[in-house]
Design an enzyme around this catalytic site. Structure first.
Site, PDB file in Angstrom:
ATOM      1  N   GLU A  43      51.998  37.365  28.506  1.00  0.00           N
ATOM      2  CA  GLU A  43      50.467  37.230  27.901  1.00  0.00           C
ATOM      3  C   GLU A  43      50.092  38.445  27.041  1.00  0.00           C
ATOM      4  OE1 GLU A  43      46.296  35.840  29.650  1.00  0.00           O
ATOM      5  OE2 GLU A  43      47.515  37.078  30.939  1.00  0.00           O
ATOM      6  N   GLY A  96      41.421  36.564  37.030  1.00  0.00           N
ATOM      7  CA  GLY A  96      42.137  37.592  36.532  1.00  0.00           C
ATOM      8  C   GLY A  96      43.456  37.572  36.279  1.00  0.00           C
ATOM      9  N   TRP A 102      37.055  40.978  33.241  1.00  0.00           N
ATOM     10  CA  TRP A 102      36.213  41.768  32.363  1.00  0.00           C
ATOM     11  C   TRP A 102      35.918  41.165  31.057  1.00  0.00           C
ATOM     12  CZ3 TRP A 102      39.247  41.980  28.315  1.00  0.00           C
ATOM     13  CH2 TRP A 102      40.697  42.308  28.402  1.00  0.00           C
ATOM     14  N   GLU A 121      42.194  31.852  39.564  1.00  0.00           N
ATOM     15  CA  GLU A 121      42.495  31.206  38.088  1.00  0.00           C
ATOM     16  C   GLU A 121      42.804  32.609  37.217  1.00  0.00           C
ATOM     17  OE1 GLU A 121      41.720  30.757  33.898  1.00  0.00           O
ATOM     18  OE2 GLU A 121      40.405  32.013  34.717  1.00  0.00           O
ATOM     19  N   LEU A 122      44.120  32.692  36.629  1.00  0.00           N
ATOM     20  CA  LEU A 122      45.039  33.515  36.478  1.00  0.00           C
ATOM     21  C   LEU A 122      45.460  33.667  34.895  1.00  0.00           C
ATOM     22  CD1 LEU A 122      47.243  33.787  39.764  1.00  0.00           C
ATOM     23  CD2 LEU A 122      44.735  34.807  39.336  1.00  0.00           C
TER      24      LEU A 122
END
Length: 488
Positions: free
Chosen positions: A391, A235, A158, A257-258
Site C-alpha cells: 500500500e 487504520g 489520521w 477496516e484496514l
C-alpha cells in the site's frame, strides 16, 4: 476547551473528555503540527494507561442509563449533534485542514460526511428489530432480541479524522452503547471538536469520552481491558492485526477496516475519458491518502498508451499548494509518510520500473516547509513489484498492461488486500461477472470511489473484518440474545 476554536498562529492546549470533564491527564504532551508549514498548532495530553482506563470506567458507569432510554430518544440526541456540527461546519472544516492538510474544499466535504453519518444513524433508531421464531415445542416461542454491546472503543485513522469519528459515534450511540474515542495523535482535534459538540447536543456526561496519546500505550491498555466490549478500528493492517491478537485475550468483539490496494482495471471497450477522470480522482483526492484509492492500474493493451498519455497529462496539471487556498492537492500528513513513499518509488525503480511522470518530494520555494509530494506515475514490469504489492497511500501509482479481463482479474486478486476495486468496461458480460471474479468487499463499476451511507463498507482478506454503514454496519453495534419462552 468547550467549543474550542483554532486560528492561524494559535497553539491550542487541548484536553481529554472523561466523564463530562475536560482533563489534562497524568502524562506529558504531544505536539500537533500543520503539515503544510510544520507549525505547531496544538498540544494534546500524552495519556497514560491509567487515564485510558478512567475513560472506560466513565463510559461503563453511564451505559445502563443511556441504554434504558428509548432508542428514538437516543436518535434525537444524535440528530441534535448533527445540527450542532452543521451550525459550525466551516470551523470544523478549518480544523481538519489545519491538522490533516487536505484542501479546504475537501475538508468541507468531510464535514458533510460527518453530518450524513450522524443523520443516517439517528434515522435508524426505529429500526432496531428482533425476531420471533416458531418453536419445536408446544406452548413456546423463540425470541431473538438485539442489545447494545456496552462500551464501544473507537480507534480512528489520521486521513479522515472527523468522518471516521462520526461514522462510529452515530451508530454506537443510537444502539445504546457508550463511546470512548482514541483520537489519532497526528490528527486528534477534529474528533475532539465533535465530542465537544456532543456535550452541547445534550448527550449525558460519560456517554461520550475522548482519550489522546500513543496507540501503543493507551490503545493497548483499552483493548486489553475487559471494560471495553466492542473495538471498532480504522487504520493499518499491521495495527489491526495487533488489536485482533490483543482482543482475543478477552474474546472481545473486534471490527476492523484496514489497508487497501485497490486495482483500477480499464478494458478496451471502456469510455477512456471517463475512466481517466475517475482514475485521477481516485488516486489524488486527499493526496492519495484514502484506503479505497486507485493504488494500481491494469490497462488493456489496446488502450494502455492512450489512457496513460491522458492520465499523465491530467496528473501533471494538478495544482499543489496551501490547502486553505483549495488546490487540487495539499501536503502529505507527515515527514515519515513522505520518506516512506520516496523509498518505495526508489525500490520500484531499482526493480526496473519505467518512470512516466517523475514527481517526488518537493522542498524548495513555496514548499520549503511542509510535507509535499507531487504526482508520480510508473510503468512496472510485473505484479510482484513493490508498488503493486504494498500500500502506497500517496500520490504514486504503478501501471501494468494486460491482454484480457481474465488476466486483469487474476492479477488484481493476487494481493493480500481485498478492500476496494474498480472496473471500467461497457461489456455487459464482464459487468455481470465482475462481482464473482473480484475478491474484494467493495467494487466500483464505471465510476470513481466514494461509498454511500446506505451501503456496506467492508474489506476481505487482510483489509479487515466487520464493516461500517447501512443496515449491516448498524447491526454490528448490537449483539443478539435468544429467549425460549414457554408458557405451558
Amino acid at each position: 476547551m468547550e467549543g474550542f476554536t483554532l486560528e492561524r498562529g494559535e497553539v491550542l492546549r487541548a484536553r481529554m473528555l472523561v466523564d463530562g470533564e475536560w482533563v489534562s491527564g497524568s502524562g506529558g504532551l504531544i505536539e500537533v503540527d500543520n503539515p503544510a508549514n510544520e507549525e505547531v498548532i496544538a498540544t494534546i495530553p500524552d495519556a497514560t494507561a491509567e487515564d485510558a482506563i478512567a475513560a472506560l470506567e466513565a463510559a461503563q458507569r453511564a451505559q445502563p442509563a443511556w441504554a434504558a432510554l428509548p432508542a428514538v430518544k437516543r436518535g434525537e440526541a444524535v440528530f441534535a449533534l448533527a445540527r450542532e456540527v452543521e451550525a459550525r461546519a466551516e470551523e470544523l472544516a478549518r480544523i481538519i485542514t489545519l491538522e490533516q492538510g487536505k484542501p479546504i474544499g475537501q475538508a468541507r466535504g468531510e464535514v458533510g460526511a460527518v453530518s450524513m453519518f450522524l443523520r443516517h444513524a439517528a434515522g435508524r433508531a426505529r429500526q432496531i428489530e428482533g425476531d420471533i421464531v416458531a418453536s419445536d415445542n408446544p406452548d413456546e416461542e423463540v425470541q431473538i432480541r438485539r442489545h447494545p454491546h456496552g462500551v464501544v472503543l473507537a480507534l480512528t485513522a489520521w486521513n479522515y479524522p472527523a468522518a471516521l469519528c462520526a461514522r462510529k459515534l452515530g451508530p454506537a450511540l443510537v444502539t445504546g452503547n457508550t463511546f470512548v474515542l482514541l483520537a489519532h495523535e497526528i490528527t486528534p482535534l477534529s474528533g475532539m471538536f465533535i465530542c465537544a459538540l456532543a456535550e452541547k447536543a445534550g448527550i449525558p456526561r460519560g456517554v461520550v469520552n475522548v482519550v489522546t496519546g500513543r496507540g501503543a500505550v493507551v490503545g493497548q491498555a483499552m483493548v486489553e481491558s475487559p471494560l471495553s466490549d466492542l473495538v471498532t478500528m480504522t487504520g493499518s493492517t499491521r495495527a489491526g492485526k495487533q488489536i485482533y491478537r490483543t482482543g482475543a485475550e478477552t474474546m472481545k468483539v473486534v471490527r476492523l477496516e484496514l489497508g487497501g490496494k485497490a486495482p483500477f482495471i480499464v478494458m478496451e471497450d471502456a469510455d477512456i475519458d471517463k475512466a481517466v477522470e475517475a482514475a485521477v480522482v481516485a488516486r489524488y483526492t486527499n493526496c492519495g491518502q484514502i484506503c479505497t484509492c486507485n493504488e494500481r492500474m491494469y490497462l488493456h493493451e489496446a488502450i494502455a498508451a492512450e489512457f496513460l498519455d491522458k492520465f499523465v497529462a491530467k496528473s501533471k496539471a494538478l495544482s499543489i499548494g496551501d490547502p486553505m487556498g483549495d488546490p487540487d492537492m495539499g501536503p502529505k500528513v507527515s515527514r515519515v509518510e513522505v520518506d516512506k513513499i520516496a523509498e518505495m518509488v526508489g525500490a520500484a525503480e531499482g526493480e526496473g520500473a519505467e518512470v512516466l511522470l517523475p514527481g517526488g518530494p518537493l522542498s524548495e520555494g513555496a514548499y520549503d516547509k511542509g510535507y509535499w509530494y507531487s504526482p508520480t506515475v510508473l510503468r512496472v514490469k510485473d505484479n510482484a513489484s513493490t508498488l503493486v504489492q504494498n500500500e502506497v497511500f500517496g500520490p504514486v501509482v504503478p501501471a501494468l498492461t494486460v491482454s484480457s479481463f481474465e488476466e486483469a482479474a487474476t492479477l488484481a486478486n493476487d494481493s493480500a488486500y481485498g478492500l476496494s476495486a474498480y472496473v471500467f468496461t461497457r461489456d455487459f458480460r464482464r459487468i455481470a461477472r465482475t462481482p464473482y471474479a473480484m475478491k474484494f468487499g467493495e467494487i466500483y463499476l464505471n465510476r470513481a470511489n466514494g461509498e454511500q451511507v446506505q451501503g456496506f463498507h467492508t474489506g476481505w482478506k487482510e483489509s479487515g473484518l466487520g464493516g461500517e454503514d447501512g443496515k449491516y454496519g448498524f447491526d454490528g453495534y448490537l449483539r443478539k440474545q435468544t429467549t425460549y419462552l414457554n408458557w405451558g
